[in-house]
Design an enzyme around this catalytic site. Structure first.
Site, mmCIF file in Angstrom:
data_model
loop_
_atom_site.group_PDB
_atom_site.id
_atom_site.type_symbol
_atom_site.label_atom_id
_atom_site.label_comp_id
_atom_site.label_asym_id
_atom_site.label_seq_id
_atom_site.Cartn_x
_atom_site.Cartn_y
_atom_site.Cartn_z
ATOM 1 C CG ASN A 54 128.268 -31.161 49.461
ATOM 2 O OD1 ASN A 54 127.513 -32.374 49.987
ATOM 3 N ND2 ASN A 54 128.594 -31.506 48.595
ATOM 4 C CG ASN A 75 126.754 -31.907 54.882
ATOM 5 O OD1 ASN A 75 124.767 -31.200 54.460
ATOM 6 N ND2 ASN A 75 126.974 -32.247 52.952
ATOM 7 C CD GLU A 76 123.638 -32.916 50.761
ATOM 8 O OE1 GLU A 76 124.466 -33.037 49.678
ATOM 9 O OE2 GLU A 76 122.476 -32.354 50.514
ATOM 10 C CE1 TYR A 104 120.632 -25.331 48.572
ATOM 11 C CE2 TYR A 104 120.803 -27.560 48.604
ATOM 12 C CZ TYR A 104 120.904 -26.700 49.180
ATOM 13 O OH TYR A 104 122.172 -26.248 49.857
ATOM 14 C CD GLU A 119 122.632 -28.244 52.545
ATOM 15 O OE1 GLU A 119 122.542 -28.557 51.670
ATOM 16 O OE2 GLU A 119 123.572 -29.117 53.573
ATOM 17 C CD GLN A 175 126.967 -22.431 51.753
ATOM 18 O OE1 GLN A 175 127.253 -22.193 51.997
ATOM 19 N NE2 GLN A 175 126.629 -23.799 52.060
HETATM 20 O O1 AHR Z 1 124.737 -25.835 50.093
HETATM 21 C C1 AHR Z 1 125.703 -26.248 48.809
HETATM 22 C C2 AHR Z 1 125.492 -27.963 49.162
HETATM 23 O O2 AHR Z 1 124.421 -28.562 48.722
HETATM 24 C C3 AHR Z 1 125.902 -28.366 50.381
HETATM 25 O O3 AHR Z 1 127.672 -28.649 50.568
HETATM 26 C C4 AHR Z 1 125.452 -29.965 50.681
HETATM 27 O O4 AHR Z 1 125.849 -30.668 51.649
HETATM 28 C C5 AHR Z 1 124.273 -29.833 49.585
HETATM 29 O O5 AHR Z 1 124.472 -30.922 48.931
#
Ligand code: AHR
Length: 502
Positions: free
Chosen positions: A74, A174-175, A246, A294, A351
């Site tokens: 982000n 990103n996203e 996730y 991710e 990460q």
């Molecule tokens: O990895 C944490 C966050 O998760 C990242 O900044 C974003 O790309 C995702 O939503």
């Protein structure tokens, strides 16, 4: 006593694909204590002359990370890369709006490239397609990759970097589908912009490879249409489409939680089918591959993060402390990436340090390994070569969201050069040891080097800076009797069975 059995046949010629080492990538975002207090902490007893923590770099090297995505996330959607280059005393402090902190810009493109070199990784650079666009993106490619004799390449040289960084892999934002994203866009807006940025970035350096943003997760309402529209616009100018996902054990249902990797597998298969639909639509010979850039477990820190005061420097954000069950799921997620190695060519665990990370640090204190460190290290170290496609028969179970979940989650990787065969396996059974029988028919003369096991009686057990309560041992009982491997996989365990030709 093992009272459940699973079988697999491992054939040298049944191949999924060569593993692209970049599936063992990771991610460093300017977020929380990932950069500041993570990889970089000047004044720390372990800091080198550039302020990089040597103890952290050592753990990163242990993880064998070949590629690191940077600088977000982000964060990148509000980032001016120019803020982070040149003399440090001139770099502005900015309101960092994605995570509502203060960004000092002490670390930027060049320092990060130095750090990546230090840990033996390539940089996977993301450009800002939120607040910025084609111009900033093409200038950054010129700054990083053009040798000399132009404004931005000479600017880099004037900043002390004579040699170009030669960054090969780039993310187009990103996203961009996420309403939370700075400068979020519709699929058409993003598809058009990403294609123009891609085209122009490749005019600067035709050797680069580009990742277009897929959906932020499979649960996004625009999922599937987003990928199709974006690829319709960008197909000729990009090489990869991204996936992010996730998981979390929010309802404390371990059987269901450990089956989440099946959802990850479905997600991968869906994105492959969408990419191939656009390939057919365009009558193209080119295949778009996947960058799962991710992935991880992320939920433990959600409540704590809501309490963080805005506008501090490097606060402890997204500091999930992982337990043993998380390590099992991470093992299964890695197996899932391997099983799809024919199309997943890049993947980044999100990460690397402190922020939903395998490595943690104390400010001024030690660096330590979370539970999830181990399955990542094992696959990254031993999962190089060709992923095989074993025929597996396993007992199955049903859970809240899944049916026919194999108790045995497994794959095998053959490293022809080293004459090594490695079987990775998770026993998802809550109560029983699983007796694995693996027929490795045409691996003549291979013997078991070691059988590594990660097990624990307490699913909620975590590690700390002073106690590695969850750590692997090599006391597994795998043996090979004339091509017939047997191994007891303890209930709820991660296993690495390493065989080598004698
Ligand atoms: O990895 C944490 C966050 O998760 C990242 O900044 C974003 O790309 C995702 O939503």
């Amino acid at each position: 006593m093992a009272n459940k059995k699973a079988k697999m046949i491992v054939e040298k010629d049944f191949k999924v694909s060569e593993v692209d080492k970049r599936i063992y990538g990771s991610f460093v975002e300017h977020l929380g204590r990932c950069v500041y207090g993570g990889i970089y902490e000047p004044g720390h007893p372990e800091a080198d002359e550039n302020g990089f923590r040597k103890d952290v770099a050592q753990l990163v090297r242990e993880l064998n990370v070949p590629l690191v995505r940077y600088p977000g996330g982000n964060f990148v959607s509000g980032y001016n890369w120019e803020d982070g280059v040149g003399p440090k005393e001139n770099r502005p402090r900015r309101l960092e709006l994605a995570w509502r902190t203060i960004e000092t810009n002490e670390i930027g493109t060049n320092e990060f490239a130095d750090w990546a070199k230090l840990v033996g990784a390539e940089v996977n650079m993301a450009v800002n397609l939120g607040t910025r666009g084609v111009d900033a993106a093409r200038n950054l490619v010129e700054y990083c990759n053009h040798p000399s004799g132009t404004y931005y390449s000479d600017l880099r040289i004037s900043h002390g970097y004579k040699e170009p960084h030669k960054i090969k892999t780039w993310c187009l934002g990103n996203e961009m589908d996420g309403p939370w994203q700075i400068g979020a866009k519709t699929a058409t807006e993003y598809g058009r912009l990403a294609n123009e940025a891609a085209k122009v970035m490749k005019l600067v350096d035709p050797s680069i490879e580009l990742v277009a943003c897929g959906s932020s997760s499979r649960t996004m309402p625009t999922f599937a249409d987003w990928e199709a529209t974006v690829l319709d616009h960008t197909y000729h100018n990009v090489e990869y489409i991204s996936l992010h996902q996730y998981y979390g054990n929010r309802s404390n249902d371990i059987a269901n939680y450990l089956a989440s990797s099946l959802e990850m597998d479905d997600f991968i298969k869906s994105v492959i089918s969408i990419a191939d639909y656009i390939k057919s639509k365009k009558r193209s010979k080119k295949t778009i591959n996947l960058s799962f850039d991710e992935w991880n477990v992320w939920y433990h820190s959600n409540d704590a993060d809501r309490k963080i005061e805005p506008w501090s420097i490097a606060p402890p954000q997204l500091e999930d402390i992982y337990n043993f069950e998380d390590a099992l799921l991470v093992g299964s997620m890695l197996i899932t990436l391997l099983k799809n190695a024919d199309r997943v060519k890049i993947a980044c665990m999100a990460q690397l340090v402190n922020v939903i990370a395998p490595i943690m640090t104390e400010n001024g204190g030690p660096a330590w390994k979370q539970t999830i460190f181990y399955p990542f290290m094992h696959t990254s170290t031993f999962g190089r070569g060709v992923v095989l496609n074993p025929i597996v028969s396993s007992p199955k179970y049903d859970s809240k969201d899944f049916t026919d979940v194999p108790v045995l989650d497994t794959t095998a990787v053959y490293n022809e050069e080293n004459e090594e065969l490695t079987i990775f396996a998770v026993n998802r059974d809550l109560e029983d040891t699983l007796l694995l029988e693996a027929d490795i028919r045409n691996f003549d003369g291979y013997r078991v080097l070691e059988h590594i096991v990660l097990e624990n009686d307490d699913l909620k057990q975590v590690n700390t800076a002073t106690n590695q309560a969850v750590a692997p041992h090599t006391g597994g009982d795998a043996k090979n009797d004339n091509g017939h491997v047997t191994a007891s996989l303890p209930k709820l365990s991660w296993n690495v069975i390493r065989l080598k030709k004698q």
